[in-house]
Write an enzyme that holds these catalytic residues in place. Structure first.
Site, PDB file in Angstrom:
ATOM      1  N   HIS A  92       1.809 -12.941  -0.166  1.00 35.78           N
ATOM      2  CA  HIS A  92       1.719 -12.051   1.000  1.00 35.78           C
ATOM      3  C   HIS A  92       0.789 -12.690   2.017  1.00 35.78           C
ATOM      4  CE1 HIS A  92       1.567  -8.635   3.582  1.00 35.78           C
ATOM      5  NE2 HIS A  92       0.283  -8.425   3.366  1.00 35.78           N
TER       6      HIS A  92
ATOM      7  N   ASP B 274      -0.616 -12.506   5.577  1.00 35.35           N
ATOM      8  CA  ASP B 274      -0.835 -11.722   6.794  1.00 35.35           C
ATOM      9  C   ASP B 274      -0.815 -12.628   8.020  1.00 35.35           C
ATOM     10  OD1 ASP B 274      -1.349  -8.971   5.882  1.00 35.35           O
ATOM     11  OD2 ASP B 274      -3.037  -9.870   4.822  1.00 35.35           O
TER      12      ASP B 274
ATOM     13  N   ASP C 227       2.927  -4.061   2.175  1.00 35.19           N
ATOM     14  CA  ASP C 227       1.532  -3.806   2.538  1.00 35.19           C
ATOM     15  C   ASP C 227       1.317  -2.755   3.613  1.00 35.19           C
ATOM     16  OD1 ASP C 227      -1.209  -4.225   2.195  1.00 35.19           O
ATOM     17  OD2 ASP C 227      -1.307  -5.748   3.743  1.00 35.19           O
TER      18      ASP C 227
ATOM     19  N   HIS D 259       1.253  -5.710  10.656  1.00 30.53           N
ATOM     20  CA  HIS D 259       0.610  -4.479  10.189  1.00 30.53           C
ATOM     21  C   HIS D 259      -0.914  -4.570  10.169  1.00 30.53           C
ATOM     22  CE1 HIS D 259       1.479  -6.853   6.504  1.00 30.53           C
ATOM     23  NE2 HIS D 259       0.290  -6.432   6.123  1.00 30.53           N
TER      24      HIS D 259
END
Length: 923
Positions: A33, A35, A157, A388
């Site tokens: 993951h 970001d 997430d 996000h």
């Protein structure tokens, strides 16, 4: 139990391992993951810079994963963030690119989600989400073809999940949607009922199954099971499988894994369960993961067990608000960083205008008198801003600054495109000035020039009326339109009406003074053609609002309050308020002032009541002569914290509407959902936070209603709000906090800068409408679109060239009121992307929810000296409520959607532009 690699729930020939129908199939999903900005900037994450903040380097992750996939054909990996992969791909050799294409073709490397980023679901507008998804999906499609197409939406997430996102994913053709976060009470109930696989019916308006989407809730957020993390950032022991060693642990590992798998199977309906093997920025040394996963699969597959039957439930609402514990509601980020949220929304408007003018100006837009450029930089900046941890406001301060810098840089590139296009359309290459600080009444040109032109471009495909306020230093002005006729204006303000996709130019000229009526005390009544607002002469606050057309009147008071943010020092919970979490110390907010100091202004164009509540809260209430909305322009900040109290500032509207604890909010600016105090539609709520637990995201509007009246509030950015009392609607405007909420950011939400050393000052607008519930959408739908896509102002100094073309229109006729021009952008050298949508939700308007047929004509014009024009007639386009579209080419149809997540242009003809301008002169 059979354990295997899995990429998606869709079985590709040769890509996924065989499963056994009579066994429990455990599917391991290796993933990272990454970001697109959070604790570090996008660049820092990609290059592995600033590892003192967080050890993470995406380029090394991709290098390592590809290397390890090549060493064993049984290995699999999924990747999500196209923004990072695109950057990595550009740096690879032709040989490496061919190798990666082979991995993709064989299903060993698969892309899921596929957007430029994993967008936030609470604070994003649907139009910006569609754009960022298009960017990512287009790159994957053009680079890898059908094998690169994501089949699964993967939002592991984001902090709650919007119904509109699920609807968009379904319409894009995804077969499934997986996420990791949902309310802890909801998850407990679903585990008990084995209800973690569901069918999400994500639209009230689209005919099933057009917006139906299989949805799976991941078992452990997006992390591996406890004890099975083999990344270099983890401390779990590796599998030691040499029996001659004293610390041989294969039996222990297998037994623990079987216990976890068996336990997980008890909370899912099917004999297929998923385990996410990875987490934040993992696989930088992929050998650690894959070496242990290979061993795990090998040793576990000696064991067997049976499966179970399936019965999938349906969900109609969304997954907001999200709480991870009794006093930890993630509803603060709905408002966090209000200035960044506004700048992102404004930048979306800039980008849509840039896209349109790039098309309308033709090749001249990218290469003209103002230089060579395109919209690509702005598109990427806006796509990254949907992440996000970007527009959500949940990043570190230096990362928020970087997002804003990227948007500003993108707009600088787009200004070249816009200037070139306006030059092509007007025939004038006069320098154009962009006054980006009009929100604080700063525009050097208008303040210093005695004669100037104001160029206005309306990006909507229908006429709008838009007030234009400009700072000037002259004593009086007149405004002339493109035909030299005077326009009604005041020294204080000027207001103009602009046609669809239109540019017009007006002249502002200094003339003899015109009368303005200024009253030092509060005016008790503001009346225009459609509305009347009354004020209490004793308090200076609003007291009522009337719709003169429909003969409605409600009691309406409005004031400002602040919640004292929890510092975590409580016997009930140690959870403080922070960037993510909203947790007030009390359910009763502090009123900032029970009275407002006021003064008023009345002209033929506008009436204003200016209110001062404190040194850090003020407001201007405006009512324009021909407006159906009452404008509340608020200014809040800097929030004082010298008392060591964090503050969360709200405005509250208290009315006589009998709302029965129910209010309504939009989902990503599109369809509207009903909300009810202390209630969740699919599970029994035990309310532990009476304020934060009743807050929902408001992306563009919220309203309360009864059988007779509906009060709608249109916002200019994403904010959080709720209806805590009957007939009341509160919206959080600003937050300044002194403690971190322990969700990873590691710093309090306390925004200061060189410009605002004492704290951030935020300014914004709320637009209030009062209507009958049956017809309220006829007002608030177009009003919300006007706020999202507002006219662009540019300026030129002095006299215009006599041959300047002063008016242009990009459409022969306005689109029907129900049809919205969602996208007009350059797709290729000779092609454009055109998206139309029906913007009304099913049943919300008697007049506009019926299907609409639009006859399209595409006209191609070269904007050079020699102009050639031809008209191409296209088949009618039938638009249905909330975006359903009929009679489109096959790849747009519901029957074909599972094979077509890529929405591209269907015509290769460029749309021609007409255009327009206007000018102001002082003398």
């Amino acid at each position: 139990i059979l354990i295997s690699w899995l990429i998606t729930v869709v079985i590709f020939s040769g890509s996924c391992h065989a499963t056994m129908p009579n066994m429990l199939n455990v599917h391991l999903v290796p993933h990272t993951h990454d970001d697109v900005g959070w604790l570090k900037t996008v660049d820092q994450y990609y290059y592995g810079d600033r590892n003192d903040i967080q050890h993470a380097g995406v380029q090394y992750i991709l290098d390592s994963v590809v290397d390890q996939l090549l060493k064993n054909p049984d290995r699999r990996f999924i990747y999500v963030e196209t923004a990072f992969f695109f950057r990595w791909w550009k740096q690879q050799s032709d040989g490496m690119r061919q190798t990666v294409k082979q991995l993709v073709n064989e299903g060993r490397l698969e892309f899921v989600n596929g957007g430029w980023c994993m967008s936030d679901e609470a604070t994003t507008h649907y139009s910006a989400v569609i754009d960022q998804m298009t960017m990512g999906l287009r790159f994957l499609n053009e680079t890898f073809g059908p094998c690169g197409r994501p089949r699964v939406a993967w939002h592991i997430d984001p902090f709650g999940h919007a119904r509109e996102h699920a609807s968009m994913f379904a319409q894009m053709g995804y077969d499934g949607f997986f996420f990791g976060r949902l309310d802890y009470q909801d998850r407990d109930r679903r585990r008990t009922d084995k209800d973690q696989e569901l069918l999400w019916r994500a639209s009230d308006s689209l005919t099933p199954p057009m917006a139906d989407l299989f949805t799976g809730i991941l078992p452990n957020g997006y992390n591996p099971p406890d004890g099975f993390c083999w990344d270099q950032s983890c401390d779990d022991p590796p599998i030691r499988d040499d029996p001659d060693l004293e610390d041989y642990n294969v039996d222990d590992v297998v037994n623990r894994f079987l216990m976890i798998a068996s336990g997980q199977s008890l909370v899912y309906k099917t004999n297929h369960i998923i385990m996410t093997m990875g987490s934040d920025f993992q696989y930088e040394n992929a050998n650690l993961w894959y070496k242990n996963l290979d061993k795990l699969i090998h040793y576990v597959n000696a064991r067997q067990a049976n499966g179970s039957k399936v019965n999938v439930q349906m969900r109609l609402d969304d997954f907001f608000p999200y709480a991870d514990n009794a006093h930890n509601f993630w509803t603060g980020y709905f408002t966090s960083r209000p200035a960044l949220k506004r700048y992102e929304r404004l930048s979306n408007s800039y980008l849509q205008t840039c896209n349109q003018l790039e098309v309308l100006g033709g090749p001249f837009s990218g290469s003209g008198p103002f230089g060579h450029d395109d919209s690509w930089t702005m598109r990427r900046a806006m796509a990254v801003a949907q992440h996000h941890d970007a527009v959500s406001g949940t990043e570190k301060q230096h990362v928020a600054n970087d997002y804003a810098r990227r948007l500003a840089d993108g707009w600088q590139h787009c200004q070249v495109v816009v200037s070139n296009s306006l030059a092509a359309l007007s025939g004038s290459s006069a320098k154009r000035i962009y006054c980006d600080n009009l929100n604080i009444s700063v525009c050097p040109l208008t303040e210093s020039s005695h004669k100037f032109s104001v160029n206005v471009y309306n990006p909507l495909a229908r006429p709008v009326t838009w007030p234009v306020r400009l700072p000037v230093n002259g004593t009086a002005y007149t405004v002339l339109d493109a035909n030299g006729k005077p326009v009604d204006s005041q020294l204080y303000i000027a207001i103009f009406k602009f046609d669809k996709l239109m540019i017009v130019k007006y002249h502002l000229i200094d003339i003899d003074p015109v009368p303005c009526f200024e009253i030092p005390l509060c005016v008790c009544v503001c009346v225009c053609q459609f509305l009347r607002a009354t004020f209490d002469p004793d308090t200076g606050l609003l007291s009522s609002l009337s719709n003169l057309e429909t003969k409605q009147t409600i009691r309406l008071t409005q004031n400002f309050y602040w919640y004292n943010a929890s510092d975590g020092n409580s016997s009930v919970s140690n959870q403080p308020s922070g960037a993510y979490i909203f947790r007030p110390n009390s359910s009763t907010p502090f009123v900032i002032s029970r009275t407002a100091k006021t003064e008023s202004l009345q002209t033929s164009v506008v009436q204003e009541v200016r209110q001062w509540f404190s040194p850090w809260v003020s407001q201007v209430v405006r009512l324009y002569a021909d407006s159906r909305a009452l404008e509340l322009e608020w200014t809040v900040g800097p929030l004082p914290v010298d008392d060591d109290l964090g503050k969360e500032v709200i405005t509250r509207l208290d009315t006589s509407i009998d709302s029965s604890g129910i209010f309504y909010t939009d989902s990503n600016g599109r369809e509207v959902l009903q909300r009810k105090k202390d209630f969740r539609p699919t599970w029994d709520l035990e309310q532990t936070e009476p304020i934060a637990g009743n807050y929902y995201p408001i992306n563009s509007r919220a309203y309360i209603k009864d059988d007779v009246n509906q009060l709608t509030v249109v916002t200019d950015r994403s904010q959080g709000g709720g209806s805590i009392q009957n007939g009341s609607l509160e919206i959080m405007l600003h937050r300044r906090l002194l403690y971190d909420d322990v969700r990873g950011v590691g710093e309090p939400l306390n925004e200061t800068s060189d410009v605002f050393p004492e704290g951030l000052v935020a300014r914004g607008r709320l637009l209030l409408t009062l209507d009958r519930p049956q017809s309220a959408a006829d007002t608030h739908r177009p009003l919300a679109q006007e706020v999202v896509l507002q006219p662009l102002l540019t300026f030129t100094s002095g006299d215009l060239h006599p041959n300047t073309r002063l008016e242009f229109s990009g459409l022969q006729d306005a689109l029907p009121p129900a049809v919205h021009l969602l996208t007009l952008s350059q797709w290729g050298e000779d092609s454009v992307l055109l998206r139309l949508e029906h913007q009304y939700q099913s049943g919300e308007s008697k007049q506009h929810t019926q299907p609409v047929t639009v006859n399209l004509q595409v006209r191609h014009t070269h904007t050079h000296t020699h102009t050639h024009t031809h008209t191409l007639s296209l088949p009618p386009c039938h638009c249905h409520p909330a975006g359903q579209t009929r009679n489109l080419p096959r790849r747009f149809t519901a029957q074909n959607r599972k094979r077509a997540p890529f929405v591209g242009p269907e015509q290769t003809e460029a749309l021609r532009v007409c255009g327009g301008f206007w000018q102001m002169v002082q003398r």
